[in-house]
Design an enzyme around this catalytic site. Structure first.
Site, PDB file in Angstrom:
ATOM      1  N   THR A  87       0.381  -5.163   4.621  1.00 32.10           N
ATOM      2  CA  THR A  87      -0.123  -6.255   3.786  1.00 32.10           C
ATOM      3  C   THR A  87       0.212  -5.907   2.346  1.00 32.10           C
ATOM      4  O   THR A  87      -0.299  -4.908   1.820  1.00 32.10           O
ATOM      5  CB  THR A  87      -1.651  -6.406   3.934  1.00 32.10           C
ATOM      6  N   LYS A 162      -1.300 -14.697   5.295  1.00 34.69           N
ATOM      7  CA  LYS A 162      -2.328 -13.651   5.457  1.00 34.69           C
ATOM      8  C   LYS A 162      -3.361 -13.721   4.325  1.00 34.69           C
ATOM      9  O   LYS A 162      -4.568 -13.679   4.573  1.00 34.69           O
ATOM     10  CB  LYS A 162      -1.630 -12.288   5.469  1.00 34.69           C
ATOM     11  N   LYS A 237      -8.949  -5.509  -1.144  1.00 35.61           N
ATOM     12  CA  LYS A 237      -7.494  -5.442  -1.347  1.00 35.61           C
ATOM     13  C   LYS A 237      -6.860  -6.825  -1.136  1.00 35.61           C
ATOM     14  O   LYS A 237      -6.076  -7.295  -1.953  1.00 35.61           O
ATOM     15  CB  LYS A 237      -6.874  -4.434  -0.360  1.00 35.61           C
TER      16      LYS A 237
HETATM   17  P1  NAD Z   1      -3.362   4.000   6.434  1.00 32.08           P
HETATM   18  O1  NAD Z   1      -3.647   4.463   5.045  1.00 32.08           O
HETATM   19  O2  NAD Z   1      -4.173   4.542   7.572  1.00 32.08           O
HETATM   20  O3  NAD Z   1      -1.804   4.238   6.782  1.00 32.08           O
HETATM   21  C1  NAD Z   1      -0.761   4.157   5.850  1.00 32.08           C
HETATM   22  C2  NAD Z   1       0.151   5.350   6.118  1.00 32.08           C
HETATM   23  O4  NAD Z   1       1.293   5.257   5.268  1.00 32.08           O
HETATM   24  C3  NAD Z   1      -0.511   6.703   5.821  1.00 32.08           C
HETATM   25  O5  NAD Z   1      -0.485   7.507   6.991  1.00 32.08           O
HETATM   26  C4  NAD Z   1       0.346   7.298   4.706  1.00 32.08           C
HETATM   27  O6  NAD Z   1       0.495   8.708   4.773  1.00 32.08           O
HETATM   28  C5  NAD Z   1       1.659   6.581   4.928  1.00 32.08           C
HETATM   29  N1  NAD Z   1       2.531   6.567   3.755  1.00 32.08           N
HETATM   30  C6  NAD Z   1       2.211   6.310   2.468  1.00 32.08           C
HETATM   31  N2  NAD Z   1       3.300   6.385   1.677  1.00 32.08           N
HETATM   32  C7  NAD Z   1       4.322   6.691   2.504  1.00 32.08           C
HETATM   33  C8  NAD Z   1       5.725   6.892   2.292  1.00 32.08           C
HETATM   34  N3  NAD Z   1       6.272   6.796   1.075  1.00 32.08           N
HETATM   35  N4  NAD Z   1       6.499   7.212   3.363  1.00 32.08           N
HETATM   36  C9  NAD Z   1       5.960   7.319   4.599  1.00 32.08           C
HETATM   37  N5  NAD Z   1       4.642   7.134   4.871  1.00 32.08           N
HETATM   38  C10 NAD Z   1       3.842   6.815   3.824  1.00 32.08           C
HETATM   39  O7  NAD Z   1      -3.476   2.403   6.372  1.00 32.08           O
HETATM   40  P2  NAD Z   1      -3.608   1.404   7.622  1.00 32.08           P
HETATM   41  O8  NAD Z   1      -5.039   1.075   7.843  1.00 32.08           O
HETATM   42  O9  NAD Z   1      -2.767   1.880   8.734  1.00 32.08           O
HETATM   43  O10 NAD Z   1      -2.971   0.083   6.976  1.00 32.08           O
HETATM   44  C11 NAD Z   1      -1.561  -0.090   6.850  1.00 32.08           C
HETATM   45  C12 NAD Z   1      -1.288  -1.494   6.341  1.00 32.08           C
HETATM   46  O11 NAD Z   1      -1.841  -2.442   7.256  1.00 32.08           O
HETATM   47  C13 NAD Z   1      -1.917  -1.805   4.986  1.00 32.08           C
HETATM   48  O12 NAD Z   1      -1.009  -2.576   4.235  1.00 32.08           O
HETATM   49  C14 NAD Z   1      -3.178  -2.561   5.343  1.00 32.08           C
HETATM   50  O13 NAD Z   1      -3.589  -3.443   4.326  1.00 32.08           O
HETATM   51  C15 NAD Z   1      -2.703  -3.316   6.563  1.00 32.08           C
HETATM   52  N6  NAD Z   1      -3.790  -3.714   7.479  1.00 32.08           N
HETATM   53  C16 NAD Z   1      -4.753  -2.823   7.833  1.00 32.08           C
HETATM   54  C17 NAD Z   1      -5.767  -3.227   8.700  1.00 32.08           C
HETATM   55  C18 NAD Z   1      -6.856  -2.267   9.123  1.00 32.08           C
HETATM   56  O14 NAD Z   1      -7.843  -2.721   9.721  1.00 32.08           O
HETATM   57  N7  NAD Z   1      -6.728  -0.968   8.882  1.00 32.08           N
HETATM   58  C19 NAD Z   1      -5.791  -4.541   9.191  1.00 32.08           C
HETATM   59  C20 NAD Z   1      -4.764  -5.421   8.848  1.00 32.08           C
HETATM   60  C21 NAD Z   1      -3.767  -4.988   7.972  1.00 32.08           C
END
Ligand code: NAD
Length: 290
Positions: A87, A162, A237
């Site tokens: 997102t 979204k 966010k």
């Molecule tokens: P998270 O923080 O658990 O995972 C993100 C991952 O990206 C982390 O493991 C981090 O180490 C990695 N990362 C960061 N920079 C990086 C880079 N340069 N290279 C490689 N890896 C890198 O977050 P999440 O909950 O998995 O969410 C991911 C996305 O999904 C976000 O954009 C969030 O808004 C969206 N989202 C999350 C949810 C939820 O319920 N968690 C629901 C819908 C959408």
């Protein structure tokens, strides 16, 4: 397919695991998180992208997406698909899609709803923006990781769908919570309130499916001490992204702005961080008219 998966956090790891379980060959890269079982570990994002049919990203924000895109697009094969499921702001989504297309790659932005539970169960909803060719190539993967995929139009439109959805959700949750707190003070029983509203014109997903009052309606995070679920900071966010987008296109969104301000207050100055976004109800219970 040969798939590269970058960003294996709470969402990315179970999504990648589902692709492996469906028989795809997946190589992953994350700065911190380990690759789930069955996903080979790349030494860099570039390595995860090289020679792949599809590269999926699931990253925290638009700035990180842009820097990863700079690194991986030159490494990707011509005709390969860059599928971003994070997102992020609409502008970043459109910028990386333009960059990919200029280099001869396909690009689709496909943020998800359904949360960590949906990612694990393979029941996410994908909101996709990009060309027909890109969507067609992504569709079999959407079918594994999710239960529904809607093609919303050109690049960036997945993100637009979204943030509009979540702006409605945030504002609706707030008003549902404040209405329960008002009903309490008026001496109206919560069950009676639910029975009326859930079958009347005030009904909504927040009331009917995710009721913020413990013990009322279907089981929801309210019944688990408001453990997320969908954390208040993630709602914040998305509300901020919707305000950023509204600013960019000069759209008047007063309810969205009020919701963003209230979740900012809740997360940053009160006890909202780490709690489900429906924990607005106990917040309102404690408050008086200001
Ligand atoms: P998270 O923080 O658990 O995972 C993100 C991952 O990206 C982390 O493991 C981090 O180490 C990695 N990362 C960061 N920079 C990086 C880079 N340069 N290279 C490689 N890896 C890198 O977050 P999440 O909950 O998995 O969410 C991911 C996305 O999904 C976000 O954009 C969030 O808004 C969206 N989202 C999350 C949810 C939820 O319920 N968690 C629901 C819908 C959408």
């Amino acid at each position: 397919m040969k798939i590269g998966f970058i960003g294996l956090g709470n969402m990315g790891a179970p999504m990648a695991a589902n692709l492996v379980a469906a028989g795809h060959e997946v190589i992953g890269f994350d700065l911190v998180a380990p690759c789930p079982d069955g996903v080979a570990t790349a030494a860099s994002a570039a390595q995860a992208a090289r020679g792949r049919d599809v590269v999926i990203t699931m990253l925290p924000n638009g700035a990180i997406l842009r820097s990863v895109a700079d690194e991986i697009i030159p490494e990707m094969d011509k005709g390969a698909l860059f599928l971003d499921c994070s997102t992020v702001d609409v502008e970043s989504a459109r910028a990386v899609a333009d960059q990919a297309q200029a280099a001869g790659r396909l690009a689709v932005d496909a943020p998800v709803s359904g949360g960590i539970g949906g990612a694990a169960a393979g029941t996410l909803t994908f909101m996709a923006g990009g060309s027909d060719a890109g969507f067609t190539m992504a569709k079999p993967l959407f079918d594994i990781m999710g239960q529904k995929a809607v093609h919303c139009g050109a690049s960036g439109n997945g993100q637009a769908a979204k943030i509009c959805n979540n702006m409605i959700l945030g504002a609706t949750m707030i008003v549902t919570c404040e209405a329960f707190a008002l009903a309490d003070k008026l001496g109206l029983d919560r069950q009676a309130m639910f029975d009326v509203v859930s079958t009347s014109s005030g009904y909504s997903w927040s009331m009917n499916v995710y009721c913020p009052a413990p013990g009322i309606g279907p089981v929801s995070p309210a019944d688990n001490d408001y453990k997320p679920g969908f954390a208040a900071e993630l709602m914040l966010k998305d509300l901020r992204l919707s305000q950023q987008a509204a600013e960019a296109v000069d759209a008047d969104t007063p309810m969205g702005r009020a919701a963003a301000d209230l979740y900012a207050q809740f997360v940053e100055n009160e006890d909202g961080k780490g709690r489900d976004f429906s924990a607005m109800l106990p917040r309102f219970e404690k408050r008086h008219r200001s």
